[in-house]
Design a protein around this motif. Structure first.
Motif, PDB file in Angstrom:
ATOM      1  N   HIS A  39      39.284  54.955  29.739  1.00 56.73           N
ATOM      2  CA  HIS A  39      38.345  54.315  30.332  1.00 56.73           C
ATOM      3  C   HIS A  39      36.975  54.327  29.547  1.00 56.73           C
ATOM      4  CE1 HIS A  39      36.530  52.073  33.928  1.00 56.73           C
ATOM      5  NE2 HIS A  39      35.359  52.602  33.349  1.00 56.73           N
ATOM      6  N   ASP A 314      36.765  42.747  34.010  1.00 55.67           N
ATOM      7  CA  ASP A 314      37.752  42.990  34.885  1.00 55.67           C
ATOM      8  C   ASP A 314      38.229  41.795  35.124  1.00 55.67           C
ATOM      9  OD1 ASP A 314      35.303  42.319  35.628  1.00 55.67           O
ATOM     10  OD2 ASP A 314      35.327  43.666  37.427  1.00 55.67           O
ATOM     11  N   THR A 318      43.553  42.881  34.166  1.00 60.66           N
ATOM     12  CA  THR A 318      43.045  44.406  34.312  1.00 60.66           C
ATOM     13  C   THR A 318      43.942  45.026  35.350  1.00 60.66           C
ATOM     14  OG1 THR A 318      40.880  43.535  33.780  1.00 60.66           O
ATOM     15  CG2 THR A 318      41.106  45.672  35.030  1.00 60.66           C
ATOM     16  N   PRO A 320      43.986  48.219  37.681  1.00 64.35           N
ATOM     17  CA  PRO A 320      43.217  49.608  38.037  1.00 64.35           C
ATOM     18  C   PRO A 320      44.395  50.685  38.131  1.00 64.35           C
ATOM     19  CG  PRO A 320      43.468  48.002  39.809  1.00 64.35           C
ATOM     20  CD  PRO A 320      44.359  47.431  38.616  1.00 64.35           C
ATOM     21  N   LEU A 370      45.166  43.176  38.698  1.00 64.44           N
ATOM     22  CA  LEU A 370      44.359  42.346  39.726  1.00 64.44           C
ATOM     23  C   LEU A 370      44.978  41.290  40.365  1.00 64.44           C
ATOM     24  CD1 LEU A 370      40.530  43.122  38.448  1.00 64.44           C
ATOM     25  CD2 LEU A 370      41.831  44.398  40.121  1.00 64.44           C
ATOM     26  N   LYS A 391      37.831  39.758  44.621  1.00 58.68           N
ATOM     27  CA  LYS A 391      37.159  40.343  43.531  1.00 58.68           C
ATOM     28  C   LYS A 391      35.972  41.039  43.969  1.00 58.68           C
ATOM     29  CE  LYS A 391      36.786  41.303  39.337  1.00 58.68           C
ATOM     30  NZ  LYS A 391      35.773  41.583  39.121  1.00 58.68           N
ATOM     31  N   ASP A 395      35.559  45.135  43.603  1.00 56.79           N
ATOM     32  CA  ASP A 395      34.220  45.717  42.818  1.00 56.79           C
ATOM     33  C   ASP A 395      33.571  46.862  43.696  1.00 56.79           C
ATOM     34  OD1 ASP A 395      34.927  44.015  40.745  1.00 56.79           O
ATOM     35  OD2 ASP A 395      33.112  42.530  41.343  1.00 56.79           O
ATOM     36  N   PHE A 398      36.025  49.761  43.628  1.00 61.51           N
ATOM     37  CA  PHE A 398      36.042  50.572  42.427  1.00 61.51           C
ATOM     38  C   PHE A 398      34.718  51.303  42.181  1.00 61.51           C
ATOM     39  CE2 PHE A 398      34.962  50.529  37.774  1.00 61.51           C
ATOM     40  CZ  PHE A 398      36.016  51.186  37.433  1.00 61.51           C
ATOM     41  N   LEU A 409      40.034  51.563  34.894  1.00 68.35           N
ATOM     42  CA  LEU A 409      40.494  50.438  34.571  1.00 68.35           C
ATOM     43  C   LEU A 409      41.269  50.481  33.281  1.00 68.35           C
ATOM     44  CD1 LEU A 409      37.511  48.176  35.458  1.00 68.35           C
ATOM     45  CD2 LEU A 409      39.271  48.545  36.826  1.00 68.35           C
ATOM     46  N   LYS A 411      43.740  47.917  30.407  1.00 68.33           N
ATOM     47  CA  LYS A 411      43.964  46.664  29.962  1.00 68.33           C
ATOM     48  C   LYS A 411      45.473  46.808  29.340  1.00 68.33           C
ATOM     49  CE  LYS A 411      41.525  43.450  29.852  1.00 68.33           C
ATOM     50  NZ  LYS A 411      41.370  42.598  31.215  1.00 68.33           N
TER      51      LYS A 411
END
Ligand SMILES: C[S@@+](CC[C@H](N)C(=O)[O-])C[C@H]1O[C@@H](n2cnc3c(N)ncnc32)[C@H](O)[C@@H]1O
Length: 413
Positions: A39, A314, A318, A320, A370, A391, A395, A398, A409, A411
């Motif tokens: 991260h 994000d 993405t 989590p 997501l 979202k 957020d 998160f 997070l 990718k």
């Protein structure tokens, strides 16, 4: 250069560890948890094409070495891990722990951080330096040596002592220096034990609930905390200075929420005033306000690395990831209206949770994106939230969990 300290760590490896315990548990922590590194340093990207090169600088008895070797092994990521330390006794314990786990991705090098350049170890994607720089004769030179060993986009995870949470430690060190000076170590330890038994209730070490190594870590703990030959603590501004002089740039502290004044304050007026400070000033303010930080854990990159590694987009793809893989377990416990309550070494913090916290957490398994989590909500939520509502809720979730270093997070690579 390091002979004065080498003797200490040959005779009193710290922290004390028994390789037999590897059969029962894996010690994990910060810095250097694999999800935390990805991260803060690699922008959430797990590149499995190129083997990762990792240096544990001053690896001691092996906590970070074992954690990193085990986590990379479990994730199937090819990693070449080098454990470097001036203490052969400490490295032997670390090696026995690695051997106990049957791990083969780690090499042990005996030597000092200051001599890395002479050792032709190559350059590294990640360097762990936990609890070491504050013991060096010249911490700036040590940090520069680590910087030179980093690849251009590599990163450093470090821990140094912080002054306020160690209140009383330096008073006890000064007293013991006065009465035992250069006496042999067993004598110094015995004097420390006697003094600890006679501290008046008003003594700052006795009144400090945040340090306990002298109570529960045996002779090594007493030595490391109270009899160390070279030990200094860094306030946030002092640490920012060290990082800058070492040619590095700070990325973030761990846990981020602890360094945010608004987490402790309820007065809108005070929150507004502190929000006008720059990031380092806000972190410095939080340190003074909380008064309980005994260490600073920080991720940093080279100062010529201008990438904002924390700006992980994000977007829908993405993914989590919970630090402990406990999304579904937490989702099952959280009820509507609850907040995330934690006791941060005596400070009770309450971080907000959104209405959809539980159903979102139930779907966070470290694999779903997501977009997939949003789609999954359609079967449990009536009416199903639109993307923007989802979202906004994610957020907020998160922000609270990341603030405690419990959610990150990633990718897809
Ligand atoms: C407090 S212990 C921390 C060990 C480990 N990093 C951890 O967090 O568990 C400090 C370690 O740094 C090592 N050390 C001290 N000075 C060093 C130097 N100049 N180069 C390499 N290692 C050093 C010591 O031998 C000791 O093992």
């Amino acid at each position: 250069m390091n002979d004065d300290l080498r003797g200490q760590y040959e005779n009193y490896p710290y922290p004390p560890r028994d390789p037999a315990d590897e059969a029962a548990r894996l010690i994990t922590g910060s810095p250097s948890h694999i999800s935390e590194i990805e991260h803060h340093i690699t922008g959430g990207i797990r590149n499995t094409d190129v083997p990762r090169r990792i240096l544990i600088a001053g690896g001691g008895t092996g906590d970070a070495t074992v954690m990193l070797a085990a986590q990379h092994g479990a994730a199937g990521i090819d990693a070449e891990i080098i454990h470097l330390d001036i203490s052969e006794a400490s490295s032997a314990i670390a090696k026995a722990r690695i051997d106990a786990r049957g791990l083969t991705n780690t090499t042990f090098v005996h030597g000092a951080i200051e001599t890395i350049a002479e050792r032709a170890l190559g350059t590294f994607d990640y360097i762990d330096c936990c609890g070491v720089l504050h013991h060096l004769k010249d911490p700036v030179a040590g940090l520069k040596a680590l910087r030179e060993a980093l690849k251009p986009m590599g990163g450093l995870g470090m821990m140094v002592y912080a002054p306020l949470g160690r209140t009383g430690v330096y008073h006890a060190q000064a007293m013991l220096q006065m009465i035992t000076g250069d006496a042999p170590d067993p004598e110094r330890i015995s004097a420390a034990r006697q003094l600890l038994g006679e501290l008046p209730d008003s003594n700052w070490l006795k009144r400090n609930p945040h340090v306990g190594d002298h109570i529960d870590q045996g002779d090594s703990g007493i030595y490391d905390l109270l009899l160390h030959r070279r030990d200094r603590a860094y306030s946030v501004p002092e640490l920012a200075g060290l990082i800058q002089q070492g040619g590095m740039r700070p990325v973030n502290f761990v846990d981020p929420a602890r360094y945010e004044p608004s987490v402790y304050l309820s007065s809108a007026e005070l929150v507004k005033r502190t929000s006008g400070l720059n990031w380092v000033q806000r972190c410095a303010f939080a340190e003074l306000l909380a008064g309980n930080m005994k260490t600073h854990i920080l991720y940093a990159v080279r100062d010529d690395n201008r990438t904002n590694t924390l700006a992980i987009p994000d977007t829908a793809d993405t993914i989590p990831v919970m630090r402990d893989g406990d999304g579904p377990a937490l989702g099952a416990q959280i009820k509507l209206g609850m907040s995330l309550k934690v006791d941060m070494e005596g400070v009770k913090l309450s971080l907000p949770l959104p209405a959809l916290a539980a159903p979102i957490l139930l779907l966070i398994d470290g694999k779903r994106s997501l977009a997939q989590i949003h789609a999954g909500l359609k079967s449990t939520q009536k009416p199903a939230p639109g993307w923007d509502t989802f979202k906004g809720q994610f957020d907020q979730l998160f922000s609270s969990f990341y603030g405690l270093s419990r959610m990150f997070l990633t990718k897809p690579s």
